[in-house]
Design a protein around this motif. Sequence first.
Motif, PDB file in Angstrom:
ATOM      1  N   UNK A 179       0.856  -1.187   0.000  1.00 20.37           N
ATOM      2  CA  UNK A 179       0.000   0.000   0.000  1.00 20.37           C
ATOM      3  C   UNK A 179       0.890   1.233   0.000  1.00 20.37           C
ATOM      4  N   UNK A 180       0.424   2.262  -0.694  1.00 19.55           N
ATOM      5  CA  UNK A 180       1.103   3.552  -0.700  1.00 19.55           C
ATOM      6  C   UNK A 180       0.122   4.611  -0.214  1.00 19.55           C
ATOM      7  N   UNK A 181       0.566   5.462   0.716  1.00 17.91           N
ATOM      8  CA  UNK A 181      -0.267   6.537   1.253  1.00 17.91           C
ATOM      9  C   UNK A 181       0.642   7.610   1.819  1.00 17.91           C
ATOM     10  N   UNK A 182       0.147   8.835   1.845  1.00 18.47           N
ATOM     11  CA  UNK A 182       0.894   9.961   2.410  1.00 18.47           C
ATOM     12  C   UNK A 182       0.185  10.447   3.665  1.00 18.47           C
ATOM     13  N   UNK A 183       0.947  10.580   4.740  1.00 12.88           N
ATOM     14  CA  UNK A 183       0.394  11.056   6.013  1.00 12.88           C
ATOM     15  C   UNK A 183       1.476  11.813   6.754  1.00 12.88           C
ATOM     16  N   UNK A 184       1.069  12.827   7.505  1.00 12.08           N
ATOM     17  CA  UNK A 184       2.029  13.658   8.214  1.00 12.08           C
ATOM     18  C   UNK A 184       2.533  13.065   9.510  1.00 12.08           C
ATOM     19  N   UNK A 185       1.699  12.245  10.170  1.00 13.00           N
ATOM     20  CA  UNK A 185       2.044  11.749  11.499  1.00 13.00           C
ATOM     21  C   UNK A 185       1.888  10.238  11.589  1.00 13.00           C
ATOM     22  N   UNK A 186       2.721   9.616  12.394  1.00 11.49           N
ATOM     23  CA  UNK A 186       2.659   8.189  12.712  1.00 11.49           C
ATOM     24  C   UNK A 186       2.754   8.088  14.231  1.00 11.49           C
ATOM     25  N   UNK A 187       1.706   7.557  14.873  1.00 15.00           N
ATOM     26  CA  UNK A 187       1.653   7.557  16.333  1.00 15.00           C
ATOM     27  C   UNK A 187       2.505   6.433  16.919  1.00 15.00           C
ATOM     28  N   UNK A 188       3.328   6.792  17.901  1.00 13.17           N
ATOM     29  CA  UNK A 188       3.992   5.767  18.701  1.00 13.17           C
ATOM     30  C   UNK A 188       2.921   4.984  19.454  1.00 13.17           C
ATOM     31  N   UNK A 189       3.157   3.676  19.638  1.00 13.64           N
ATOM     32  CA  UNK A 189       2.157   2.881  20.360  1.00 13.64           C
ATOM     33  C   UNK A 189       2.822   1.743  21.106  1.00 13.64           C
ATOM     34  N   UNK A 190       2.126   1.253  22.110  1.00 13.88           N
ATOM     35  CA  UNK A 190       2.568   0.074  22.845  1.00 13.88           C
ATOM     36  C   UNK A 190       1.434  -0.936  22.847  1.00 13.88           C
ATOM     37  N   UNK A 191       1.726  -2.154  22.429  1.00 13.14           N
ATOM     38  CA  UNK A 191       0.710  -3.206  22.373  1.00 13.14           C
ATOM     39  C   UNK A 191      -0.557  -2.699  21.680  1.00 13.14           C
ATOM     40  N   UNK A 192      -0.339  -1.966  20.570  1.00 15.80           N
ATOM     41  CA  UNK A 192      -1.407  -1.442  19.719  1.00 15.80           C
ATOM     42  C   UNK A 192      -2.308  -0.428  20.423  1.00 15.80           C
ATOM     43  N   UNK A 193      -1.771   0.272  21.404  1.00 17.20           N
ATOM     44  CA  UNK A 193      -2.456   1.389  22.041  1.00 17.20           C
ATOM     45  C   UNK A 193      -1.655   2.653  21.748  1.00 17.20           C
ATOM     46  N   UNK A 194      -2.271   3.609  21.057  1.00 17.02           N
ATOM     47  CA  UNK A 194      -1.571   4.825  20.649  1.00 17.02           C
ATOM     48  C   UNK A 194      -1.143   5.630  21.867  1.00 17.02           C
ATOM     49  N   UNK A 195       0.030   6.292  21.749  1.00 13.62           N
ATOM     50  CA  UNK A 195       0.587   7.077  22.838  1.00 13.62           C
ATOM     51  C   UNK A 195       0.708   8.558  22.484  1.00 13.62           C
ATOM     52  N   UNK A 196       1.438   8.875  21.400  1.00  9.92           N
ATOM     53  CA  UNK A 196       1.652  10.262  21.011  1.00  9.92           C
ATOM     54  C   UNK A 196       2.064  10.290  19.538  1.00  9.92           C
ATOM     55  N   UNK A 197       1.797  11.406  18.849  1.00  9.64           N
ATOM     56  CA  UNK A 197       2.145  11.493  17.429  1.00  9.64           C
ATOM     57  C   UNK A 197       3.589  11.922  17.229  1.00  9.64           C
TER      58      UNK A 197
END
Length: 303
Positions: A179-197
């Motif tokens: 897949x190809x997509x453009x996005x500005x942010x990728x969120x850090x996560x732990x065990x598939x729970x988002x933490x911060x961008x």
Amino acid sequence: MMPALMDAAPPRCLTLRQGPHRLRVAPSAGGRILDWTSELPEGPRDWLAPIQVQEWLPHEWPKGGLFPLAPFSNRIRDARMRWTGATIDIAPLTGQAHALHGQAQRMIWDVLDATDGSATLGARHANGEDGWPWTWSLRQIIRLADDGQLDIELALTNEDTQPMPAGLGLHPYFTADRVRASAGLDWAHEQELALFPRPNRQDRWLRTNGTWTHYLSEWAGSADIGWPDGPGLALRTRGPLDHLVLHCNAGCYLCVEPVTHVCNAVNLAAHGIPGTGLRTLAPDETLTVGMTLRIQSEAARAV
């Protein structure tokens, strides 16, 4: 109403047919699309990992097809959310600590209208079911065109007397390999729970033998999905589907999920983290989104 078993037996399903394209929908199994197939010059193509079983427990859904996410997407940490200063406990997914993917895909849907190329389904959730203390309704319109284009629209209405946290999304399991997509942010996560961008520096992802997840934000609503050969799909959205979940599970499938908010948005927003995408629906207010998947040979070459 949530049944003991989801029922995807053929007599309970709808089949949409347009030329060489076929799609099956299971209203009594969470309003999900079971499969979507095209007879291409290169041979038959299952765009989605087909669901072949006919019944399952609501919390043990087969990993295939495509289903709606409502009234929230992905996880709510520990099945507990902070909302307007209060803590609300909702039902976790059986066997897990967290709530997952909302109630819609575990409900029986009503068939409101059906033709050879379209189906309109409706579901209603009563205040308190699964611990979710709001009444809401959801409409889903599925359209299959004669060129194979698939369009899905979701409309979530708050039928309660109080404002409700809200989110929508669509969860397909593609047989694609990239897949190809453009996005500005990728969120850090732990065990598939988002933490911060954090800044995103990637625009291509491959289905691998490993398991991985990305939560993307500041996404423009378009993605190109490719297969090893033959045509691919151009994914386009409308409405506030500003976030994208990408998930690969041990190489079995590739999920490309447009959603309105990031994982655990209600709690992240309560802690003051911006950009979660969480929305508040006032009484009688409706949130509407849509996704189109168009067969596109250029996409397969470009990805």
